[in-house]
Motif scaffolding. Structure first.
Motif, short mmCIF file in Angstrom:
data_model
loop_
_atom_site.label_atom_id
_atom_site.label_comp_id
_atom_site.label_asym_id
_atom_site.label_seq_id
_atom_site.Cartn_x
_atom_site.Cartn_y
_atom_site.Cartn_z
N GLN A 57 0.82 -1.22 0.00
CA GLN A 57 0.00 0.00 0.00
C GLN A 57 0.86 1.27 0.00
O GLN A 57 0.33 2.37 -0.17
CB GLN A 57 -0.92 0.01 1.22
N LEU A 58 2.19 1.11 0.20
CA LEU A 58 3.06 2.28 0.35
C LEU A 58 3.89 2.54 -0.92
O LEU A 58 4.92 3.20 -0.88
CB LEU A 58 4.00 2.10 1.54
N LYS A 59 3.41 2.06 -2.06
CA LYS A 59 4.21 2.17 -3.28
C LYS A 59 4.42 3.61 -3.73
O LYS A 59 5.36 3.92 -4.47
CB LYS A 59 3.58 1.34 -4.40
N ASP A 60 3.54 4.52 -3.29
CA ASP A 60 3.68 5.93 -3.69
C ASP A 60 4.38 6.78 -2.63
O ASP A 60 4.53 7.99 -2.80
CB ASP A 60 2.29 6.53 -3.99
N GLU A 61 4.81 6.15 -1.52
CA GLU A 61 5.46 6.89 -0.44
C GLU A 61 6.97 7.05 -0.71
O GLU A 61 7.55 6.33 -1.52
CB GLU A 61 5.25 6.17 0.90
N THR A 62 7.57 7.98 0.00
CA THR A 62 9.01 8.25 -0.12
C THR A 62 9.78 7.45 0.91
O THR A 62 9.43 7.44 2.10
CB THR A 62 9.29 9.76 0.08
N PHE A 63 10.84 6.78 0.45
CA PHE A 63 11.64 5.95 1.35
C PHE A 63 13.08 6.46 1.46
O PHE A 63 13.59 7.15 0.56
CB PHE A 63 11.66 4.50 0.85
N LEU A 64 13.68 6.09 2.56
CA LEU A 64 15.11 6.33 2.80
C LEU A 64 15.75 4.96 2.96
O LEU A 64 15.15 4.06 3.54
CB LEU A 64 15.31 7.15 4.08
N THR A 65 16.97 4.79 2.47
CA THR A 65 17.63 3.48 2.58
C THR A 65 19.09 3.65 2.95
O THR A 65 19.67 4.73 2.80
CB THR A 65 17.56 2.69 1.26
N LEU A 66 19.68 2.54 3.39
CA LEU A 66 21.12 2.47 3.53
C LEU A 66 21.75 2.24 2.16
O LEU A 66 21.07 1.81 1.22
CB LEU A 66 21.50 1.33 4.48
N SER A 83 20.14 -4.90 1.85
CA SER A 83 19.85 -6.12 1.09
C SER A 83 18.51 -6.70 1.48
O SER A 83 17.71 -7.11 0.63
CB SER A 83 20.95 -7.16 1.32
N ASP A 84 18.22 -6.72 2.80
CA ASP A 84 16.94 -7.25 3.26
C ASP A 84 15.78 -6.35 2.81
O ASP A 84 14.70 -6.85 2.48
CB ASP A 84 16.95 -7.38 4.79
N SER A 85 16.02 -5.04 2.81
CA SER A 85 14.97 -4.11 2.36
C SER A 85 14.64 -4.34 0.90
O SER A 85 13.46 -4.34 0.51
CB SER A 85 15.45 -2.66 2.56
N ASP A 86 15.66 -4.57 0.09
CA ASP A 86 15.44 -4.84 -1.33
C ASP A 86 14.58 -6.09 -1.53
O ASP A 86 13.71 -6.14 -2.41
CB ASP A 86 16.77 -5.00 -2.06
N ILE A 87 14.84 -7.11 -0.70
CA ILE A 87 14.05 -8.35 -0.78
C ILE A 87 12.60 -8.09 -0.42
O ILE A 87 11.66 -8.57 -1.09
CB ILE A 87 14.64 -9.43 0.16
N VAL A 88 12.39 -7.28 0.63
CA VAL A 88 11.03 -6.97 1.08
C VAL A 88 10.30 -6.16 0.01
O VAL A 88 9.12 -6.43 -0.30
CB VAL A 88 11.05 -6.20 2.42
N PHE A 89 10.98 -5.18 -0.57
CA PHE A 89 10.36 -4.37 -1.63
C PHE A 89 9.95 -5.24 -2.82
O PHE A 89 8.89 -5.06 -3.42
CB PHE A 89 11.31 -3.27 -2.10
N GLY A 147 10.89 10.76 5.38
CA GLY A 147 10.39 9.59 4.66
C GLY A 147 10.32 8.38 5.56
O GLY A 147 10.55 8.46 6.78
N PHE A 148 10.02 7.21 4.96
CA PHE A 148 9.93 5.95 5.69
C PHE A 148 11.20 5.13 5.46
O PHE A 148 11.96 5.38 4.51
CB PHE A 148 8.73 5.13 5.22
N ALA A 149 11.40 4.12 6.29
CA ALA A 149 12.55 3.23 6.13
C ALA A 149 12.21 1.86 6.67
O ALA A 149 11.32 1.71 7.54
CB ALA A 149 13.78 3.79 6.85
N LEU A 150 12.90 0.85 6.18
CA LEU A 150 12.79 -0.50 6.72
C LEU A 150 14.00 -0.73 7.61
O LEU A 150 15.15 -0.63 7.16
CB LEU A 150 12.75 -1.53 5.58
#
Length: 303
Positions: A193-202, A210-216, A244-247
């Motif tokens: 549901q968050l495909k249009d939200e802004t994210f921050l990543t390492l 790497s884990d965030s990429d798998i989840v996305f 923004g959001f982050a995993l």
């Protein structure tokens, strides 16, 4: 001058034991060998040196002047060899006075302080130097022996046959949101549901990235990434600022806990991150490393 092959370090040690003890029996007890073996070693030394060291008086061996000269210089030889061995082992990272430990930024919250303080209690003279970086960078430095051990996420980057692993605990990946986010009241969230939200990543190379990429990928999201950072504390700070959001892994929950909330992902998007100790098999007998292994096991039992 060519050194005779009969002149060995073991025979020199037996000779020094005899000179300290004054008789064959006491020297044999100290060296844990027989009287005959002591006598043979002393006689062999005389052959190797091509000069007498003792004279016989009845059943006793009386040291000559040559024996005292040999004793004085042999002590220096043995000490030099001991020093050489210690320096060589230190250069290879065995029982060195400095222990180079690598780990992830996120583990400095609770894990590392507990483990490092435990190691210091076991080996108070040890200077622990800590390097914080990404999984990939730490693995590279471990392979190149720049680090003695690392505590990281156990994944494909740590799977080399040259490594030993000690799993310690599992952590879960959560969605991190600011306290004023419209999602803050959620106990569980559908990431799709968050495909249009802004994210921050390492940055790439970090285990959490790497884990965030798998989840996305599981959520079929091509995230709009506003910013990539090189440490997890900057990432949390940016979430705290409402950028923004982050995993993020659950172990960082105590940071900004009043202004940043971690929300569990729906079951189909959940992912576990296994944390553990990694070291080279070639160093598994190093006393400093053994102390670290013991503390990691203690930590694991108390998790």
């Amino acid at each position: 001058m060519e050194i005779d092959e009969e002149l060995t370090l073991k025979k020199i040690q037996i000779f020094l034991a005899f000179m300290r003890c004054g008789n064959l029996s006491k020297a044999a007890v100290e060296m844990q060998i027989s009287n005959v073996s002591v006598h043979k070693a002393l006689h062999s030394l005389e052959n190797a040196l091509r000069c007498p060291l003792f004279k016989n008086e009845g059943r006793n061996l009386i040291p000559l002047k040559s024996a005292y000269v040999f004793e004085e210089n042999s002590k220096k030889i043995v000490q030099d060899i001991v020093t050489t061995v210690n320096k060589t082992r230190e250069a290879a990272g065995f029982a060195a006075k400095i222990f180079h430990l690598g780990s992830l930024y996120s583990l400095t919250v609770t894990t590392l302080p507990s483990i490092i303080s435990g190691v210091k209690l076991r080996r108070g003279e040890l200077d622990i130097q800590l390097l914080l970086s990404s999984n990939i960078d730490l693995i590279k430095k471990l392979k190149e022996t720049e680090l003695d051990a690392i505590i990281v996420a156990l994944n494909e980057t740590t799977s080399g046959q040259e490594f030993e692993h000690l799993p310690m605990f599992e952590d879960e990946i959560f969605l991190a949101v600011h306290k004023d986010s419209k999602y803050v009241g959620y106990d569980e969230i559908d990431l799709s549901q968050l495909k249009d939200e802004t994210f921050l990543t390492l940055a790439k190379g970090f285990a959490t990235r790497s884990d965030s990429d798998i989840v996305f990928e599981k959520a079929n999201i091509d995230p709009k990434v506003f910013l990539q950072v090189s440490d997890i504390f900057t990432l949390i700070s940016m979430v705290n600022s409402g950028v923004g959001f982050a995993l993020l892994p659950g172990r960082i929950s105590s940071i900004y806990e009043s202004s940043v909330k971690l929300i569990r992902l729906k079951r189909e998007y959940q992912i576990k991150q296994e944390i553990g100790l990694v070291f080279l098999k070639s160093k598994e007998r190093d006393p400093n490393l053994l102390a670290l292994i013991a503390e990691c096991r203690m930590f694991t039992r108390n998790v």
